[in-house]
Design a protein around this motif. Sequence first.
Motif, PDB file in Angstrom:
ATOM      1  N   UNK A  33       0.906  -0.876   0.085  1.00  0.00           N
ATOM      2  CA  UNK A  33      -0.021  -0.082   0.017  1.00  0.00           C
ATOM      3  C   UNK A  33       0.730   1.402   0.082  1.00  0.00           C
ATOM      4  N   UNK A  47      -4.312 -12.306  -3.670  1.00  0.00           N
ATOM      5  CA  UNK A  47      -5.263 -12.132  -2.338  1.00  0.00           C
ATOM      6  C   UNK A  47      -4.434 -13.794  -1.431  1.00  0.00           C
ATOM      7  N   UNK A 103      -0.945  -6.289  11.262  1.00  0.00           N
ATOM      8  CA  UNK A 103      -1.630  -6.800   9.852  1.00  0.00           C
ATOM      9  C   UNK A 103      -0.188  -7.449   9.404  1.00  0.00           C
TER      10      UNK A 103
ATOM     11  N   UNK B  17     -13.778  -1.705  -5.534  1.00  0.00           N
ATOM     12  CA  UNK B  17     -12.535  -3.074  -5.528  1.00  0.00           C
ATOM     13  C   UNK B  17     -12.415  -2.691  -4.078  1.00  0.00           C
ATOM     14  N   UNK B  18     -11.776  -4.272  -4.260  1.00  0.00           N
ATOM     15  CA  UNK B  18     -11.770  -4.891  -2.821  1.00  0.00           C
ATOM     16  C   UNK B  18     -10.241  -4.480  -2.712  1.00  0.00           C
ATOM     17  N   UNK B  19      -9.338  -3.439  -3.778  1.00  0.00           N
ATOM     18  CA  UNK B  19      -7.609  -3.063  -3.217  1.00  0.00           C
ATOM     19  C   UNK B  19      -7.784  -1.056  -2.504  1.00  0.00           C
ATOM     20  N   UNK B  61      -4.380  -0.869   5.252  1.00  0.00           N
ATOM     21  CA  UNK B  61      -5.321  -2.205   5.102  1.00  0.00           C
ATOM     22  C   UNK B  61      -6.262  -1.736   3.434  1.00  0.00           C
ATOM     23  N   UNK B  62      -6.348  -3.487   2.835  1.00  0.00           N
ATOM     24  CA  UNK B  62      -7.613  -2.855   2.279  1.00  0.00           C
ATOM     25  C   UNK B  62      -8.237  -3.528   2.342  1.00  0.00           C
ATOM     26  N   UNK B  64     -10.317  -5.939   1.160  1.00  0.00           N
ATOM     27  CA  UNK B  64     -10.251  -7.212   1.011  1.00  0.00           C
ATOM     28  C   UNK B  64     -10.094  -8.134   2.714  1.00  0.00           C
ATOM     29  N   UNK B  65      -9.039  -6.893   3.451  1.00  0.00           N
ATOM     30  CA  UNK B  65      -8.899  -7.253   4.571  1.00  0.00           C
ATOM     31  C   UNK B  65      -9.888  -7.372   5.656  1.00  0.00           C
TER      32      UNK B  65
END
Lengths: 279, 155
Positions: A33, A47, A103, B17-19, B61-62, B64-65
């Motif tokens: 990120x 993922x 994380x 968008x999961x990102x 964090x994204x 999707x998490x």
Amino acid sequence: MIFYRPNNLKNLFELLENSNATNYFLAGGTDINLQTKNIPKNVNIFYISHLNVLRNITEINGHISIGSTATFSDILHSDYLAKHLPFFQNSLKFFASPIIQNLATIGGNIVNGSPTNDVSPLLLILDAKLELISKNNSRIIPFNSFYRGYKEFDLQKNELVKAILIPKNAENNLETFYQKVGARNSLTISKITVAGLKFIENNRIKKIKIAVGSVNEYPRRLVNLENYLITKRINEIKKDELTKIIAVEITPISDFRSDQNYRFVVCLNLIEKFLGINF
Amino acid sequence: MKIKFILNKNEVEIDANPMTRLIDVLREHFQLLGTKEGCGEGECGACTILLNDKPVASCIANLIHAENGVILTAEGIAKTKIGTLLIDCFDETNAVQCGFCFPGFLVSSYHYLKTDGEPNLEKIKIALSGNICRCTGYQKIFDSVLMACEKLDLS
């Protein structure tokens, strides 16, 4: 960018095989990120954080296997690691901060390949191995040979770090040392990291392992230094010889965190501290 | 991609968008503006939220998490008993200066009270080590959390 959420490892490798773009694995996301501006648009992201098979901490053939997507919190809270690898576990207490530990994953820390990464100096002195898997293959390599250069790895296309293997008795009966130096006590980003294991009997060095981070293009063992030190008595170590060997083995750079000279002097100081010598 | 999770005790679903960074999901999609963006690199803690009962930096964090997970933001915590206690303690010690970092401090402190709660300064410092206050009022922040631990112990 196409995002894939594979159902299991088999599915992951099938998807990877059919991908004709650059592939990225996403686990905790704490590094990726920060790099999104530099990541090309036509990448495929896979993922893997939800695949529990990659996250277990277990014992296999005398080794402790830590799944690559185990988070630093998983590691810090593992009773099993507290029992068998307390030095390894305690050394990671000051990895980043709790909101990142929850994380960030150990595999991510390794394959992001930062020269300052906290975990590599520890894995180097503990003789860790990496378990790598691909569609039809699985291999185990010494961690020592994983880094080839700055962010260059012994990793094939579509190959994944499955687990980190550490010999169960790697810390037994040895004096341990791990220190990183940074600008703050909280969220310490390393300027220099030194990790060491030693065994001294009758004032003579019987076993010695030293690894450093942040002072080369990737974390590494100081093999020439170890060869110089082994079998020596502590009082036989000469300041000028020690300095000369370290000067060849580390190549610190100047950047926004510190300059070359500072890194060299502090690295030398930490190694002297670890050896218990005071010139 | 459709992603479901529980946000401040409500079931929600979002098609995105999961990102997408979690902080953007919270602020832009759900209008939960308590979660602040400071550094955007995980270093300042202004964006701290609880994801599956653990404090995380939502800027790294994204979406999707959060899949099938549970999120609690500063807004959700403010409605809990411990959250109210903490806010009262921050108020009583005048810990809040500009206020920008406080939602993050509230989340990390709430997590400490829920999981440990011992009035121990060193432990509190470690629990809050991911949060930065650029007004540098750390002493009063630590005092507030110590006070909250003691009050919780009595109640």
